[in-house]
Design a protein around this motif. Structure first.
Motif, PDB file in Angstrom:
ATOM      1  N   MET A   1       0.850  -1.158   0.000  1.00  0.00           N
ATOM      2  CA  MET A   1       0.000   0.000   0.000  1.00  0.00           C
ATOM      3  C   MET A   1       0.908   1.236   0.000  1.00  0.00           C
ATOM      4  O   MET A   1       1.630   1.483   0.948  1.00  0.00           O
ATOM      5  N   ASN A   2       0.878   1.993  -1.055  1.00  0.00           N
ATOM      6  CA  ASN A   2       1.696   3.193  -1.205  1.00  0.00           C
ATOM      7  C   ASN A   2       0.992   4.384  -0.564  1.00  0.00           C
ATOM      8  O   ASN A   2      -0.186   4.641  -0.837  1.00  0.00           O
ATOM      9  N   PHE A   3       1.716   5.118   0.277  1.00  0.00           N
ATOM     10  CA  PHE A   3       1.136   6.253   0.993  1.00  0.00           C
ATOM     11  C   PHE A   3       0.530   7.269   0.031  1.00  0.00           C
ATOM     12  O   PHE A   3      -0.626   7.687   0.202  1.00  0.00           O
ATOM     13  N   ASP A   4       1.278   7.699  -0.971  1.00  0.00           N
ATOM     14  CA  ASP A   4       0.769   8.694  -1.924  1.00  0.00           C
ATOM     15  C   ASP A   4      -0.483   8.205  -2.642  1.00  0.00           C
ATOM     16  O   ASP A   4      -1.425   8.980  -2.861  1.00  0.00           O
ATOM     17  N   ASP A   5      -0.504   6.921  -2.997  1.00  0.00           N
ATOM     18  CA  ASP A   5      -1.686   6.367  -3.662  1.00  0.00           C
ATOM     19  C   ASP A   5      -2.908   6.414  -2.747  1.00  0.00           C
ATOM     20  O   ASP A   5      -4.018   6.727  -3.196  1.00  0.00           O
ATOM     21  N   ALA A  38     -12.197  -3.227   6.754  1.00  0.00           N
ATOM     22  CA  ALA A  38     -10.993  -3.948   6.310  1.00  0.00           C
ATOM     23  C   ALA A  38     -10.830  -5.260   7.067  1.00  0.00           C
ATOM     24  O   ALA A  38     -10.943  -5.301   8.294  1.00  0.00           O
ATOM     25  N   GLN A  39     -10.567  -6.320   6.339  1.00  0.00           N
ATOM     26  CA  GLN A  39     -10.322  -7.636   6.920  1.00  0.00           C
ATOM     27  C   GLN A  39      -8.835  -7.973   6.962  1.00  0.00           C
ATOM     28  O   GLN A  39      -8.385  -8.706   7.836  1.00  0.00           O
ATOM     29  N   ASP A  40      -8.080  -7.435   6.021  1.00  0.00           N
ATOM     30  CA  ASP A  40      -6.649  -7.705   5.929  1.00  0.00           C
ATOM     31  C   ASP A  40      -5.900  -6.921   7.015  1.00  0.00           C
ATOM     32  O   ASP A  40      -6.079  -5.705   7.153  1.00  0.00           O
ATOM     33  N   ARG A  41      -5.051  -7.607   7.774  1.00  0.00           N
ATOM     34  CA  ARG A  41      -4.324  -6.973   8.875  1.00  0.00           C
ATOM     35  C   ARG A  41      -3.441  -5.833   8.383  1.00  0.00           C
ATOM     36  O   ARG A  41      -3.381  -4.777   9.013  1.00  0.00           O
ATOM     37  N   GLY A  42      -2.741  -6.052   7.281  1.00  0.00           N
ATOM     38  CA  GLY A  42      -1.850  -5.034   6.744  1.00  0.00           C
ATOM     39  C   GLY A  42      -2.605  -3.804   6.275  1.00  0.00           C
ATOM     40  O   GLY A  42      -2.183  -2.665   6.529  1.00  0.00           O
ATOM     41  N   GLU A  43      -3.703  -4.019   5.603  1.00  0.00           N
ATOM     42  CA  GLU A  43      -4.523  -2.895   5.135  1.00  0.00           C
ATOM     43  C   GLU A  43      -5.096  -2.113   6.314  1.00  0.00           C
ATOM     44  O   GLU A  43      -5.077  -0.888   6.326  1.00  0.00           O
ATOM     45  N   ARG A  44      -5.568  -2.853   7.305  1.00  0.00           N
ATOM     46  CA  ARG A  44      -6.130  -2.204   8.486  1.00  0.00           C
ATOM     47  C   ARG A  44      -5.069  -1.361   9.202  1.00  0.00           C
ATOM     48  O   ARG A  44      -5.325  -0.218   9.588  1.00  0.00           O
ATOM     49  N   PHE A  45      -3.866  -1.911   9.332  1.00  0.00           N
ATOM     50  CA  PHE A  45      -2.796  -1.164   9.991  1.00  0.00           C
ATOM     51  C   PHE A  45      -2.416   0.072   9.185  1.00  0.00           C
ATOM     52  O   PHE A  45      -2.232   1.157   9.743  1.00  0.00           O
ATOM     53  N   PHE A  64      -7.649  -2.881  16.869  1.00  0.00           N
ATOM     54  CA  PHE A  64      -6.770  -4.048  16.922  1.00  0.00           C
ATOM     55  C   PHE A  64      -7.161  -4.959  18.075  1.00  0.00           C
ATOM     56  O   PHE A  64      -6.950  -4.623  19.235  1.00  0.00           O
ATOM     57  N   LYS A  65      -7.730  -6.103  17.751  1.00  0.00           N
ATOM     58  CA  LYS A  65      -8.139  -7.064  18.779  1.00  0.00           C
ATOM     59  C   LYS A  65      -6.949  -7.876  19.283  1.00  0.00           C
ATOM     60  O   LYS A  65      -6.933  -8.335  20.404  1.00  0.00           O
ATOM     61  N   ASP A  66      -5.930  -8.023  18.469  1.00  0.00           N
ATOM     62  CA  ASP A  66      -4.751  -8.797  18.806  1.00  0.00           C
ATOM     63  C   ASP A  66      -3.726  -7.901  19.519  1.00  0.00           C
ATOM     64  O   ASP A  66      -3.444  -6.797  19.066  1.00  0.00           O
ATOM     65  N   SER A  67      -3.168  -8.395  20.616  1.00  0.00           N
ATOM     66  CA  SER A  67      -2.228  -7.589  21.395  1.00  0.00           C
ATOM     67  C   SER A  67      -0.956  -7.267  20.610  1.00  0.00           C
ATOM     68  O   SER A  67      -0.386  -6.190  20.792  1.00  0.00           O
ATOM     69  N   SER A  68      -0.526  -8.152  19.731  1.00  0.00           N
ATOM     70  CA  SER A  68       0.676  -7.860  18.938  1.00  0.00           C
ATOM     71  C   SER A  68       0.416  -6.721  17.949  1.00  0.00           C
ATOM     72  O   SER A  68       1.321  -5.911  17.679  1.00  0.00           O
TER      73      SER A  68
END
Length: 86
Positions: A1-5, A38-45, A64-68
């Motif tokens: 995921m590109n920031f500018d995009d 969002a379902q994808d962890r990376g996209e959500r982050f 974030f439901k997961d502590s990590s």
């Protein structure tokens, strides 16, 4: 995921300084909706991180439901110079 995009996707330009206040608010709202869907962890982050830089991120526990994932978000906040939310 590109920031500018992502900025172009939600605000129509990569130059946030050129975005009128109403358009900035609308883009943030769309981004918050997408974050909630969002379902994808990376996209959500990534969405949360952009919202965090814009001062519009929801509480870590709500996103974030997961502590990590919460720990990674806190680390991001510390790296960006903000206080970590608990």
């Amino acid at each position: 995921m590109n920031f500018d995009d992502q900025i172009r996707r939600y605000f129509g330009t990569a130059d946030l300084a050129a975005v009128p206040p109403a358009a900035l608010e609308a883009g943030i709202e769309r981004m918050q909706v997408d974050l909630g869907l969002a379902q994808d962890r990376g996209e959500r982050f990534a969405l949360w991180a952009i919202l965090q830089t814009l001062g519009a991120s929801p509480d870590l526990d709500a996103v974030f439901k997961d502590s990590s994932e919460r720990d990674a978000a806190r680390n991001f906040m510390e790296l960006m110079g903000g206080e970590a939310q608990t």
